[in-house]
Design a protein around this motif. Sequence first.
Motif, mmCIF file in Angstrom:
data_model
loop_
_atom_site.group_PDB
_atom_site.id
_atom_site.type_symbol
_atom_site.label_atom_id
_atom_site.label_comp_id
_atom_site.label_asym_id
_atom_site.label_seq_id
_atom_site.Cartn_x
_atom_site.Cartn_y
_atom_site.Cartn_z
ATOM 1 N N ASP A 1 -16.948 23.801 16.763
ATOM 2 C CA ASP A 1 -17.202 25.137 17.313
ATOM 3 C C ASP A 1 -18.280 25.107 18.402
ATOM 4 O O ASP A 1 -18.666 26.137 18.940
ATOM 5 N N LYS B 1 -9.450 20.718 11.790
ATOM 6 C CA LYS B 1 -10.829 21.144 12.045
ATOM 7 C C LYS B 1 -11.177 20.873 13.494
ATOM 8 O O LYS B 1 -10.946 19.782 14.012
ATOM 9 N N THR B 2 -11.760 21.893 14.141
ATOM 10 C CA THR B 2 -12.148 21.802 15.543
ATOM 11 C C THR B 2 -13.620 22.170 15.661
ATOM 12 O O THR B 2 -14.067 23.148 15.050
ATOM 13 N N GLU C 1 1.330 23.421 4.826
ATOM 14 C CA GLU C 1 0.398 23.462 5.955
ATOM 15 C C GLU C 1 -0.751 22.489 5.733
ATOM 16 O O GLU C 1 -1.176 22.267 4.602
ATOM 17 N N THR D 1 -14.353 25.049 13.067
ATOM 18 C CA THR D 1 -13.427 26.088 12.629
ATOM 19 C C THR D 1 -12.184 25.395 12.099
ATOM 20 O O THR D 1 -11.842 24.296 12.533
ATOM 21 N N THR D 2 -11.531 26.022 11.155
ATOM 22 C CA THR D 2 -10.328 25.453 10.564
ATOM 23 C C THR D 2 -9.123 26.308 10.919
ATOM 24 O O THR D 2 -9.148 27.522 10.741
ATOM 25 N N THR D 3 -8.107 25.663 11.464
ATOM 26 C CA THR D 3 -6.820 26.319 11.684
ATOM 27 C C THR D 3 -5.791 25.558 10.848
ATOM 28 O O THR D 3 -6.046 24.430 10.410
ATOM 29 N N TRP D 4 -4.650 26.166 10.616
ATOM 30 C CA TRP D 4 -3.627 25.554 9.760
ATOM 31 C C TRP D 4 -2.371 25.288 10.568
ATOM 32 O O TRP D 4 -1.886 26.152 11.287
ATOM 33 N N ASN D 5 -1.856 24.067 10.429
ATOM 34 C CA ASN D 5 -0.665 23.625 11.147
ATOM 35 C C ASN D 5 0.485 23.471 10.153
ATOM 36 O O ASN D 5 0.351 22.760 9.153
#
Length: 113
Positions: A21, A18-19, A14, A27-31
């Motif tokens: 906020d 980072k997007t 993964e 915020t960090t999501t995992w792809n």
Amino acid sequence: MTQGPHLARLLMLETPIKTSDGAGGYTTTWNGLGQVWAQVLARSARLQSGETSPIARNEYRITVRATPVGADSRPKPGQRFREGLRIYSITAVSDSDPKGRYLECYAKEETAL
């Protein structure tokens, strides 16, 4: 003839996304980039104090098949492997053998107790 590593555990590679906020942070999501077969070997373990409870910190050497430098499927520091609920944060990656068949990924796993 030297036998290679035993790649018997299926891990998901993964990468962080980072997007903003909207308040100056992110915020960090995992792809997920894809699954890889790996050998996971423990290197060290220790207990350290956390803010609210002790934290178990384990370090691992994770061996995977090599992929070309620059390929999205090549693990790199800052990414992570997921195995169910377990998360292995990648701290370093190096070639494992002179023929370039495998990569060694050094990773850590932290668990609050």
